[in-house]
Structure formats: C-alpha cells, structure tokens
Design a protein around this motif. Structure first.
Motif, PDB file in Angstrom:
ATOM      1  N   HIS A  30       0.919  -1.287   0.085  1.00 48.95           N
ATOM      2  CA  HIS A  30       0.088   0.091   0.060  1.00 48.95           C
ATOM      3  C   HIS A  30       0.872   1.289   0.108  1.00 48.95           C
ATOM      4  O   HIS A  30       0.500   2.351  -0.445  1.00 48.95           O
ATOM      5  CB  HIS A  30      -0.955  -0.048   1.232  1.00 48.95           C
ATOM      6  CG  HIS A  30      -0.230   0.088   2.503  1.00 48.95           C
ATOM      7  ND1 HIS A  30      -0.046  -0.845   3.256  1.00 48.95           N
ATOM      8  CD2 HIS A  30       0.218   1.253   3.295  1.00 48.95           C
ATOM      9  CE1 HIS A  30       0.688  -0.548   4.358  1.00 48.95           C
ATOM     10  NE2 HIS A  30       0.692   0.816   4.248  1.00 48.95           N
ATOM     11  N   ASN A  44      -1.118 -12.024  -4.606  1.00 49.12           N
ATOM     12  CA  ASN A  44      -2.465 -12.657  -4.021  1.00 49.12           C
ATOM     13  C   ASN A  44      -3.324 -12.812  -5.595  1.00 49.12           C
ATOM     14  O   ASN A  44      -3.558 -11.647  -6.182  1.00 49.12           O
ATOM     15  CB  ASN A  44      -3.083 -11.260  -3.437  1.00 49.12           C
ATOM     16  CG  ASN A  44      -2.603 -11.264  -1.984  1.00 49.12           C
ATOM     17  OD1 ASN A  44      -2.003 -12.245  -1.251  1.00 49.12           O
ATOM     18  ND2 ASN A  44      -3.180 -10.103  -1.366  1.00 49.12           N
ATOM     19  N   ASP A 105      -8.373  -7.562  -2.499  1.00 47.17           N
ATOM     20  CA  ASP A 105      -6.896  -7.613  -1.956  1.00 47.17           C
ATOM     21  C   ASP A 105      -6.203  -8.622  -2.985  1.00 47.17           C
ATOM     22  O   ASP A 105      -5.294  -9.037  -3.036  1.00 47.17           O
ATOM     23  CB  ASP A 105      -7.177  -8.224  -0.783  1.00 47.17           C
ATOM     24  CG  ASP A 105      -7.633  -9.898  -1.032  1.00 47.17           C
ATOM     25  OD1 ASP A 105      -8.465 -10.023  -1.565  1.00 47.17           O
ATOM     26  OD2 ASP A 105      -7.146 -10.711  -0.029  1.00 47.17           O
TER      27      ASP A 105
END
Length: 479
Positions: A30, A44, A105
């Motif tokens: 982030h 992910n 995500d």
C-alpha cells in the motif's frame, strides 16, 4: 518558524526506505501504490475456473506457497472441490462479477474456463487493474482477441496466455537454428493434431435434463446464446460446440502453430481456405450440423514475407487424425512431429526441414546435404512444468513494462495476433458450412478462398463470413 508538512503516505515511504538502509527490505504494497507488488511480497491470486486445467494452473502459480490463493471462483463447485479443499481459507464465488466487485486484495487472476467466457472474465480483470493469465485459446473470437490485446496496453497490466510450450527450450532452440540460417527461408508449413478427442460432428441435443446440483447454469452460459443444460456441454464436451468452444483448432492451434509463428515472425494472415469432413447417415445426403464443430478439417493460411523470413508462407492445418506425409528428407521410419506423430509441425525451407512435436518438443533439423540435428530435450534441458506460469508471477511483481514483463513469451501483444490467426481457420470452417437453398438442394457460397484484411478484421470478398469475426452477445453480457 516554517514547518514542512510531509503527507502521511510520504512519511510511510521514508520510513520504509530507512528500514531498507538497515538491511530490511520488506515494503508494504500500500506504500508503493496501486499495481506494484514488492518482490518480498507474495502475489495475491484469484482463480476463475478451478477444475481440470484450472486446478493445474492454480497449483503452478501457487508453486508450493510462493503465491497466495486468496479466492476461487467456479460456477460448479463440484468441479473445483479439490482446489477448494486444498485452499479452505480462500474466498469462494460462483460469479466472477461478484468476485471483482467484492474482493479488493487481488493482484492477479487466472482464467481457466470454457473458451466462450475467457474474454468477458479477462476484460473485467483488466479493467479492474488486475494482471491476468488466460488459458489458450485466448478468446472465442477474433474481435475479442483484438480487444483484450488493446485493453492490456491501455490498463498497463501484465498478461500471459497458457500455451506453456512457448517458454520451452525446444522453441528457443528452433529460433536459434532458424536465425543461424540452417534451413533458409521457409515457404511451406504443415501443422496437425489428432484432436478432437471429444464428440464433434454430432446433432444438437434436444432433451431438457435436470441441472446438476449446485451448478449456476446461467453464469456458465454467460455471453453465449442460451441453451438448456446438457452433459454434452458441461463439464468437458463444450469444446465441440461453436456456441462455447473453438474445436480442434482452438484446443491445439495455440500450442502447435506457436513454433512456426514465433520462429518465422509471422503476422496476420492474408488468405484462408478450409475444407471439412462430412458425416453421412443416408446415402448421398450429408448431415448438416452447423452448431457442432466438424469431425475433421483442413485449413490453409497464407502469410506475407517478414523481416525474419523473406518468403510468403503457406501454412496447412489438419485435424481429426489427418496428418501430412513424410517429406523426402525425413527417413520413412522416422516419426514426424511427436514420437507417436499424433501432433506436430514441419517447416520446409530452402536448405532443409525443421520439425517438432506439441509444445515445441523433440525439435529436429534435416538438411539437404544429409546432415541432421536433434535437440536433447531430456529433463535436465527443459524448464520446470510451471516455468511459464512463474515467469508471469514474477513479471506481475516487477510490473508492466519491466524487463521481466518484456521477456514473457505469450503476453497478449503476442498471444492476441497468434490467437487471431488460429481463429481465422474457424472463420473459414464456419463459412464453408454456410448454405442457401438452390432448386431442390443447396449451394455453399463460402467454399472458396477468403481474403483477409487483418488490420480491419474483415473478409473482403465474402461479406457473410464477417459474422464469425465477432459473436452476438446474450443480453446483459458484453465486453
């Protein structure tokens, strides 16, 4: 005294770089911003289509915990049960649209569904800023391949098509042999497969059967024209129906046409012509089965000369077990293509012949002077099974436009035009079967050589063929 205010995100970045100076290199994603995954992080990944090939794709990108499988989406959870059991913490969905709307995500997505849904799922992923790996063929139609290729560049995502042989050392050896001038300019290519190995050339089922328990049939049909559930469609036999699949060409073309397409640096074809095997249940009266892919077909594509190959190329594709004969240079007892000769490629040049099997395996050269070369593709000389997948994973981490991204062998910038060329064969096959009444019988106006304007995706000498460039999407579904 003037105070300099440092934005919160900037303070976090300074802190992270300070830790790096102390030998700590983990940078939260982030902090780096959207689309960047630090090499220290795991990707992910969401899996769309978790059964069959989808399972192996998932395992290859997971790679013994090198990546996180955070979501599994499948319209039939019975098909993906093995994968879901293996990753019980992954979120589970039946509709990919809900997946993208709900779960935030996700860095990347694999798409291993029937051909007719590849494009709508991949486009949703791309427009959501997700990197995407799509099984071959990239799309169901030529139009979809062009649109996905354009979208990947606009949204700057890392892409790869699942023709894993493209990353193999066999194909790289063939490129080296050709670039060294061993066989000279190539003017003729033969490509063949023993597919279909599922029912094709069959009548459309008419009975209405009960749905399998837990199957979301509406989402399975997706953008295709509506038909009722039948086991001749799901879970595997969809390949033989134009509404869902792309037949033998779609199944194997992106594997087998890849070596000559890559080695010779081919572009869009300029001409295409097909012939199709017929089914007879009555004397002199062939069955007319326009919704089912044919039991066998033969297609010829013409390609212009390129910077790599200064000769026009005629590429002949054969399926349904029809294969070319041995050229004189190949000894009568040598297998052509694979060791069982069920699949293969022959490239005929001025100075000799180059051959290989599926995935670019067992490449060989037979020279006019009698010399022969064989590449040792034993286990120690081949990439690991998941090399094609993991190259994509690492490129996703590195990001769009990086050296790892540029090194991918089937990003959509390459896979898109290859898929368009493969699907040109299906356009010609379907045009071959177009008919219209004439007297007491029918005439078949599409049984001729079709001229193709690749840049504009248009057949120029038979307008009716252009209906097969782009499918009609069911209401509520589109790119």
């Amino acid at each position: 005294m003037k105070t300099n205010h440092i934005p919160n995100s900037r303070r976090k970045f300074i802190k992270a770089t300070t830790l790096t100076g102390l030998g700590i290199s983990i940078i939260p994603r982030h902090v780096m911003g959207k689309g960047f995954v630090p090499p220290s992080d795991k990707l992910n990944i969401a899996i769309v289509g978790g059964g069959g090939k989808g399972y192996s794709d998932a395992m290859n990108v997971w790679n013994n915990n090198a990546s996180n499988i955070v979501a599994i989406c499948d319209v039939d959870w019975n098909q993906s049960k093995k994968l879901m059991d293996q990753f019980p913490k992954a979120a589970k969905y039946k509709d990919f649209r809900k997946l993208f709307d709900t779960q935030k995500d996700i860095d990347a997505v694999t798409v291993s569904t029937p051909d007719h849904t590849h494009a709508v799922i991949a486009m949703a992923a791309i427009q959501s800023g997700k990197h995407v790996y799509v099984q071959k063929p990239l799309t169901h139609s030529i139009y979809e391949a062009r649109k996905l290729t354009e979208a990947a560049n606009v949204h700057k995502v890392v892409t790869q098509m699942g023709n894993q042989g493209a990353s193999g050392k066999g194909v790289q050896q063939m490129i080296q042999w050709f670039d060294d001038g061993l066989i000279g300019s190539v003017h003729q290519v033969h490509v063949w497969t023993n597919r279909p190995v599922w029912p094709q050339g069959i009548a459309t089922p008419t009975e209405k059967l009960s749905l399998l328990e837990g199957l979301d049939w509406n989402t399975w049909v997706g953008p295709a024209q509506w038909v009722d559930y039948h086991p001749l469609y799901h879970p595997f036999k969809w390949r033989g129906w134009w509404n869902f699949g792309t037949g033998a060409l779609g199944d194997m073309g992106c594997h087998l046409m890849d070596p000559p397409y890559r080695v010779l640096g081919l572009g869009y074809p300029t001409e295409v012509e097909s012939s199709v095997g017929a089914i007879f249940k009555k004397d002199w009266t062939p069955e007319y089965l326009p919704e089912s892919c044919p039991p066998s077909s033969r297609t010829q594509l013409k390609f212009s000369a390129t910077n790599k190959n200064n000769s026009e190329v005629l590429l002949t594709w054969s399926d349904g077990g029809i294969r070319p004969f041995h050229p004189d240079l190949i000894p009568p007892d040598h297998p052509i293509g694979d060791n069982d000769s069920n699949n293969g490629v022959i490239m005929i040049g001025e100075k000799g012949i180059m051959t290989c099997g599926v995935y670019g395996r067992v490449p060989k050269v037979y020279l006019n002077n009698g010399d022969r070369l064989t590449f040792d593709d034993s286990e120690e000389n081949t990439l690991p099974e998941n090399g094609h997948h993991m190259a994509w994973v690492e490129a996703c981490k590195a990001g769009y436009g990086t050296s790892k991204h540029d090194a991918l062998t089937s990003s959509f910038s390459y896979a898109g035009p290859l898929t368009e060329s493969v699907l040109m064969g299906n356009l010609a096959i379907r045009s071959y079967n177009l008919r219209q009444p004439k007297g007491k019988g029918f005439e078949y106006p599409g049984r001729k050589k079709l001229l193709w304007d690749g840049e504009n995706m248009k057949i120029t000498n038979f307008e009716e063929a252009n209906q097969f460039v782009k499918r009609d999407y069911r209401e509520g579904w589109s790119l």
